[in-house]
Design an enzyme around this catalytic site. Structure first.
Site, PDB file in Angstrom:
ATOM      1  N   ASP A  61    -112.304 -47.936 -56.160  1.00 41.44           N
ATOM      2  CA  ASP A  61    -112.934 -46.640 -55.986  1.00 41.44           C
ATOM      3  C   ASP A  61    -113.624 -46.266 -57.306  1.00 41.44           C
ATOM      4  O   ASP A  61    -113.325 -46.825 -58.359  1.00 41.44           O
ATOM      5  CB  ASP A  61    -111.920 -45.578 -55.541  1.00 41.44           C
ATOM      6  CG  ASP A  61    -112.617 -44.447 -54.781  1.00 41.44           C
ATOM      7  OD1 ASP A  61    -113.848 -44.304 -54.926  1.00 41.44           O
ATOM      8  OD2 ASP A  61    -111.937 -43.708 -54.043  1.00 41.44           O
ATOM      9  N   GLU A  99    -113.965 -34.518 -51.318  1.00 42.13           N
ATOM     10  CA  GLU A  99    -112.782 -34.856 -52.112  1.00 42.13           C
ATOM     11  C   GLU A  99    -112.600 -33.879 -53.269  1.00 42.13           C
ATOM     12  O   GLU A  99    -113.542 -33.281 -53.739  1.00 42.13           O
ATOM     13  CB  GLU A  99    -112.914 -36.289 -52.644  1.00 42.13           C
ATOM     14  CG  GLU A  99    -114.225 -36.550 -53.356  1.00 42.13           C
ATOM     15  CD  GLU A  99    -114.314 -37.953 -53.942  1.00 42.13           C
ATOM     16  OE1 GLU A  99    -113.283 -38.535 -54.275  1.00 42.13           O
ATOM     17  OE2 GLU A  99    -115.443 -38.447 -54.085  1.00 42.13           O
TER      18      GLU A  99
END
Ligand code: BGC
Ligand code: BGC
Length: 620
Positions: free
Chosen positions: A319, A512
């Protein structure tokens, strides 16, 4: 067999139910057909790999975000294997189909002019359609698709998404997200199909099939990426990012999932078992931790469970800057993640330093050459499988696909997804379906706002209110098309209501980190709007546009009907179809709906109280 291994199998067994009965049958479960296995490209890989220098190998493992690329020539100088556009990483020339296609072509052409001519994999977060590109067909976010329970529809939607991605030349989507959110206060809950591993494993596999198509080398296929491996949806409230540090306060995102082996495997891994079996070529390890160990530092998760036990043959892409959250200095962080099994690193900014440090680590033997070779083998397998290494393959964008980008045909698929995703929570005295020919007054902040109905990961990283894209219809526009302009009036604040009222309220876009919440309360503005309607003494229908269940206990007494529309995307027409009975509501809750009085919103906690159970959804 080690204890962990046995426990893993037991956990998986209960999760995949009748598919598996023993360790032996684990390897006998339905898998990618032999000829389409990624390892079937190993003969080609074995020829190429020994001809690559250490620098060339490390370049393959490096993924900068295009916006941090210091010069176009760095693609050749550093032998870069991949680039991405993260959230808000748009073409400088503007956000439109042509600019995106030009951007991709520019980078890919440069890679093709390099001495080695190893094409780039170009990744992007196409998570509900090709959602960074203005004019794309935006599908409902996964929370809505989960309510459809339809693998067929999800596969179709993913197929359309793949085609729109390919229209820009891009060949890799960072989706589907197969997270299994257990606490809807998490800001990424809407990226998950369901709190139930059963639903996730079914729809996750369908999405992979749609994106990757029958063959990865099909010109209309893209490489898929299941994420975030694993347990991203199970974090404990209060363990999230930057907890207690500075002003940033994200109680759940990137936190710690504290679960024993069996539960972790039962809840959080089935989506990987089925997507690996469906041939997913890449997987993104999570920012979050499992029992205090960051997933991107976990050899157990990445190497033992995923690669060895599940037999995953593709590669792991980290990520965004995930390595920077690991203990130690930058060099140690890189050492830890690569040795634990990470194959490609989404750096995304200081890639020159990353390359230098990983080269040093390899020279010093701190990262074994066998590990580098394994990583590059996996990356090259995917490049071969995707047809990128085929000398006759047209690698620049096929601009004839621009004709179908955001086309009515594509939007019709999204509209069908919207229709099937709506969940009717309450419908007293048969207020729904609404009768045409009667005055309808539409109100609320989400009635006429395409940005709000698309949510986060839409044009902007965190999403944005307003006219963020072109094409599609707002819910109000959809209702006017369905019932006639003159029948449908509108005021944002609820004033002037007569006939029947439809209040479209809920959440504003988020993604997020910033989407984490302490509670699920409705904003005061929304409560006020419904109160105004109630005072007018007319029937009130509430449409919730939100990424998750909200606290609606009080609202239920004031509204005659309540419909969860989730984040439907660009096709507001689909909402109108259900409201007017053009389509029957079929959606079923893929998340339990908690009561406002709950003292915990984590599924299974003693303080969790249910308002509507999983699977609830009325018909007409
Ligand atoms: C997100 C991923 C995403 C990546 C690239 C990260 O911050 O967690 O879901 O794929 O960025 O944009
Ligand atoms: C990226 C995200 C990343 C975020 C925070 C965004 O621009 O696209 O993927 O997580 O920045 O650093």
């Amino acid at each position: 067999m080690s204890t962990t291994r046995r426990q893993f199998l037991e956990g998986s067994l209960s999760a995949v139910g009748s598919l598996l009965a023993s360790r032996e049958r684990f390897s006998a479960m339905p898998r990618v057909p032999e000829a389409q296995r990624l390892s079937s490209f190993d003969p080609q890989v074995r020829k190429l790999l020994p001809t690559l220098s250490l620098e060339e190998k490390i370049g393959q493992m490096t993924q900068p975000d295009q916006m941090f690329l210091k010069s176009l020539d760095d693609i050749e100088t550093y032998h870069l294997g991949s680039l991405l556009s993260g959230g808000d990483s748009d073409p400088k020339s503007g956000n439109d189909l042509k600019s995106w296609t030009d951007l991709y072509d520019r980078y890919q052409s440069r890679a093709l002019q390099a001495r080695r001519r190893i094409p780039l994999l170009y990744g992007i977060d196409a998570v509900h359609g090709h959602n960074n590109v203005v004019g794309a067909t935006m599908f409902p976010q996964n929370v809505g698709l989960g309510a459809t329970r339809s693998a067929e529809l999800v596969e179709k939607a993913a197929r359309v998404t793949a085609e729109e991605i390919r229209a820009t030349g891009i060949n890799w989507a960072f989706g589907p997200c197969v997270t299994v959110p257990q606490d809807v206060r998490w800001g990424r809950a809407y990226e998950g199909f369901s709190e139930s591993p059963e639903v996730v494993r079914l729809l996750g596999a369908a999405a992979v099939k749609g994106l990757q198509g029958a063959r990865l080398s099909d010109p209309l296929s893209v490489v898929a990426c299941t994420k975030h491996f694993a347990g991203d949806g199970g974090t404990v409230f209060g363990t999230g990012l930057a907890q207690g540090r500075g002003s940033a306060h994200f109680p759940l995102d990137q936190g710690d999932t504290r679960l024993g082996d069996a539960d972790f495997r039962r809840i959080h891994l089935p989506g990987y078992v089925t997507t690996v079996a469906a041939g997913v070529a890449t997987i993104m390890p999570s920012y979050s931790s499992w029992n205090g160990v960051k997933c991107s530092a976990s050899r157990v998760l990445m190497t033992e469970i995923l690669k060895e036990e599940m037999g995953f043959q593709g590669f792991l892409i980290s990520d965004y800057a995930a390595q920077k959250a690991l203990p130690g200095n930058y060099k140690q962080q890189i050492e830890t993640t690569i040795n634990a099994g990470m194959d490609m690193v989404m750096v995304p900014d200081n890639y020159r330093e990353f390359i230098q440090l990983l080269t040093e680590l390899a020279r010093e033997g701190r990262v074994p050459m066998s590990r580098i070779d394994d990583a590059v083998t996996r990356i090259l397998r995917v490049k071969f499988a995707a047809g990128l290494m085929d000398p006759n393959r047209q690698l620049l964008a096929d601009r004839s696909l621009h004709q179908t980008f955001g086309s009515p045909k594509h939007r019709a698929v999204a509209r069908e997804c919207v229709r099937q995703s709506l969940v009717v929570l309450k419908n007293d005295r048969g207020v729904l379906p609404l009768a045409k020919g009667r005055r309808i007054h539409v109100v609320g902040k989400n009635a006429d706002d395409i940005g709000n109905q698309c949510g986060g990961w839409t044009i902007y990283w965190q999403g944005k209110s307003g006219e963020v894209t072109s094409g599609g219809t707002t819910i109000l526009q959809g209702m006017r098309k369905a019932a006639g302009e003159s029948q449908v009036s509108y005021s944002r604040d609820g004033s002037g209501a007569e006939g029947a009222a439809v209040a479209v309220i809920g959440e504003l876009p988020y993604a997020e980190m910033r989407g984490d919440r302490e509670n699920l309360n409705l904003p005061p503005e929304d409560v006020a709007v419904v109160d105004t309607l109630k005072r007018a003494g007319i029937p009130v229908v509430v449409i919730l546009v939100s990424g998750r269940p909200l606290a609606i206990d009080d609202l239920l007494d004031k509204a005659d009907a309540v419909v969860a529309a989730w984040l439907p995307g660009t096709e507001g027409d689909g909402v109108a179809d259900v409201l007017f009975g053009q389509a029957k509501p079929v959606g079923k809750l893929s998340f339990t709906w908690p009561r406002a009085s709950s003292t915990s919103f984590h599924l299974g906690d003693p303080g969790y109280e249910t308002l509507f159970p999983f699977g609830h959804g009325l018909g007409y």
